[in-house]
Motif scaffolding. Structure first.
Motif, short mmCIF file in Angstrom:
data_model
loop_
_atom_site.label_atom_id
_atom_site.label_comp_id
_atom_site.label_asym_id
_atom_site.label_seq_id
_atom_site.Cartn_x
_atom_site.Cartn_y
_atom_site.Cartn_z
N ASN A 200 0.90 -1.09 -0.03
CA ASN A 200 0.01 -0.16 -0.11
C ASN A 200 0.87 1.36 0.23
O ASN A 200 0.46 2.37 -0.71
CB ASN A 200 -0.72 0.01 1.30
N ALA A 201 1.97 1.32 0.97
CA ALA A 201 2.80 2.45 0.90
C ALA A 201 3.65 2.66 -0.38
O ALA A 201 4.25 3.64 -0.56
CB ALA A 201 3.58 2.44 2.28
N ILE A 202 4.02 1.60 -1.11
CA ILE A 202 4.92 1.83 -2.18
C ILE A 202 4.31 1.19 -3.39
O ILE A 202 4.33 2.31 -4.31
CB ILE A 202 6.33 1.00 -2.03
N GLY A 203 3.82 -0.03 -3.13
CA GLY A 203 2.95 -0.51 -4.41
C GLY A 203 1.99 0.43 -5.29
O GLY A 203 2.25 0.73 -6.32
N ILE A 204 1.02 0.77 -4.32
CA ILE A 204 -0.18 1.69 -4.87
C ILE A 204 0.39 3.19 -5.53
O ILE A 204 0.06 3.31 -6.56
CB ILE A 204 -1.16 1.62 -3.89
N PRO A 205 1.10 3.62 -4.44
CA PRO A 205 1.49 5.12 -5.05
C PRO A 205 2.58 4.88 -6.64
O PRO A 205 2.28 5.83 -7.23
CB PRO A 205 2.29 5.57 -3.96
N VAL A 206 3.30 3.98 -6.47
CA VAL A 206 4.02 3.70 -7.75
C VAL A 206 3.18 3.60 -8.96
O VAL A 206 3.12 4.27 -9.96
CB VAL A 206 5.13 2.69 -7.57
N VAL A 207 2.25 2.72 -8.73
CA VAL A 207 1.12 2.33 -9.93
C VAL A 207 0.43 3.72 -10.07
O VAL A 207 0.38 4.01 -11.42
CB VAL A 207 0.17 1.14 -9.59
N ALA A 208 -0.02 4.54 -9.03
CA ALA A 208 -0.85 5.60 -9.43
C ALA A 208 0.05 6.76 -10.38
O ALA A 208 -0.16 7.27 -11.37
CB ALA A 208 -1.12 6.45 -8.23
N LEU A 209 1.42 6.76 -9.70
CA LEU A 209 2.26 8.03 -10.48
C LEU A 209 2.62 7.36 -11.61
O LEU A 209 2.63 8.42 -12.86
CB LEU A 209 3.32 7.99 -9.49
N GLY A 210 2.73 6.24 -11.89
CA GLY A 210 2.98 5.59 -13.33
C GLY A 210 2.09 5.98 -14.44
O GLY A 210 2.07 6.52 -15.30
N GLN A 211 0.78 5.61 -13.77
CA GLN A 211 -0.54 5.93 -14.82
C GLN A 211 -0.81 7.33 -14.95
O GLN A 211 -0.83 7.74 -16.02
CB GLN A 211 -1.62 5.27 -14.26
N GLY A 212 -0.55 8.08 -14.02
CA GLY A 212 -0.57 9.49 -14.14
C GLY A 212 0.15 10.41 -14.94
O GLY A 212 0.06 11.12 -15.84
N ILE A 213 1.50 9.91 -15.11
CA ILE A 213 2.57 10.34 -15.76
C ILE A 213 2.22 10.02 -17.26
O ILE A 213 2.42 10.66 -18.23
CB ILE A 213 3.93 10.11 -15.32
N VAL A 214 1.86 8.57 -17.58
CA VAL A 214 1.54 8.26 -18.74
C VAL A 214 0.48 9.01 -19.34
O VAL A 214 0.50 9.28 -20.48
CB VAL A 214 1.27 6.69 -18.74
#
Length: 360
Positions: A200-214
């Motif tokens: 939750n603290a690493i995986g979900i924010p990384v997925v969120a930022l990755g999708q947001g940037i793309v």
């Protein structure tokens, strides 16, 4: 009353002590409710930094204060600032509630009118439209008001975190000795919580930022309105399983087509479905699967609950609390139903007890 039916003095004392502890704990939580997000955040970052803290203090022989400060700074840059940036961006863009709601109403009316003119399908009646506008307004106001105290939460969180990192062995020994559970179940909680927090603290924010940037790249390429705001909304929406970022980019694509930008709207739709969707699947099936396989319903209900309690930070804390509650149910069963525990789990529990004795 028969002698066999009488309640023993030991049980009376146990119940009395349990009630006293429960009342005192309730009083503490009620009066320190403001600091609950800070404590949860401190525990979250402690778990993430735990391995590196032991490495620096016990192998590299760093001073505890130096190790604590370095890890706190690293966690602030890597974990907190990206999340705070999205929250601050949403506050800046949506801070003027009246202007935001006026734009949202125009946006919603345009989408509704376009779909109705092309399909004849009244996707939302006037009554439902008014309810949706009201619900969105209330939710955005609540989310933003809960986010305004984020800076205070972060400051108190790092104050608590310093004392956790400064003497980690003492901190963990106090937690283990205070838990009214078998050592094996304490180990189970520790290991499961480590995986849940990492997911939750690493995986979900990384997925969120990755999708947001793309998605942001696509918003700029196809000329969508307010691409930076859409980036923040897409990143936040991508944390919601199943629907994810689609609840942001699909209405945007329809709005662009309704405005007459048919080519750009269709191009953005194709880009988001293929590229953004591929990014989501790639990150979820590589990163999140390695960390912890959290059930989507845990995430959905956790986000709803977390946003109501903690504001924007509830995107992380909410799913952890739901998963932790389910974990406690499993621990309760292990604690009081040993006959149902498989032999291999009992052996694993005994091994955990030996390992904990060596550590503590």
């Amino acid at each position: 009353m028969n002698k066999d039916q009488q309640i023993s003095n030991v049980k009376i004392k146990q119940v009395s002590l349990f009630v006293i502890i429960l009342v005192l704990a309730a009083l503490i939580c009620f009066n320190l409710a403001l600091f609950i997000p800070s404590v949860l955040g401190a525990i979250t970052i402690y778990v993430v930094c735990r391995k590196y803290n032991f490495y620096l203090q016990e192998q590299k022989k760093w001073k505890p204060w130096l190790s604590s400060l370095v890890l706190m700074l690293a966690s602030l840059i890597i974990l907190i600032l990206p999340i705070y940036f999205i929250g601050d961006l949403l506050i800046e863009k949506l801070g003027n509630a009246q202007a935001y709601m006026a734009k949202f109403n125009i946006f919603l009316e345009k989408i509704h009118s376009y779909i109705y003119s092309k399909t004849g399908f009244d996707i939302l009646s006037k009554e439902n439209m008014d309810k949706l506008k009201s619900s969105v307004g209330q939710f955005s106001t609540k989310a933003l008001s809960g986010t305004f105290n984020t800076l205070t939460v972060i400051m108190s969180m790092y104050f608590i975190l310093y004392f956790m990192l400064d003497k980690p062995r003492l901190f963990e020994r106090i937690l283990v000795s205070s838990a009214p559970l078998k050592r094996s179940n304490v180990s189970l909680i520790g290991e499961k919580m480590r995986k849940l927090i990492m997911a939750n603290a690493i995986g979900i924010p990384v997925v969120a930022l990755g999708q947001g940037i793309v998605a942001l790249i696509g918003y700029f390429i196809f000329g969508s309105p307010s691409p930076v705001l859409l980036f923040a909304l897409t990143a936040a929406a991508s944390m919601v399983p199943v629907v994810g970022a689609a609840i942001v980019y699909i209405p945007v694509c329809i709005f662009m087509i309704a405005e007459g930008n048919t080519g750009a709207g269709l191009g953005l739709a194709a880009y988001c479905i293929v590229i953004v969707g591929l990014t989501d699947n790639l990150l979820r099936f590589t990163l999140l699967k390695k960390l912890e396989n959290v059930h989507p319903l845990n995430t959905v209900f956790g986000i709803i609950m977390g946003m109501n309690i903690f504001g924007f930070m509830g995107l992380i804390f909410g799913p952890i609390m739901i998963s932790f509650t389910l974990l406690l149910i499993q621990v309760y069963r292990n604690e009081f139903a040993d006959e149902d525990v498989p032999p291999d789990l009992k052996l694993a529990n005994e091994a955990d007890e030996v390992e904990n004795k060596l550590i503590y």
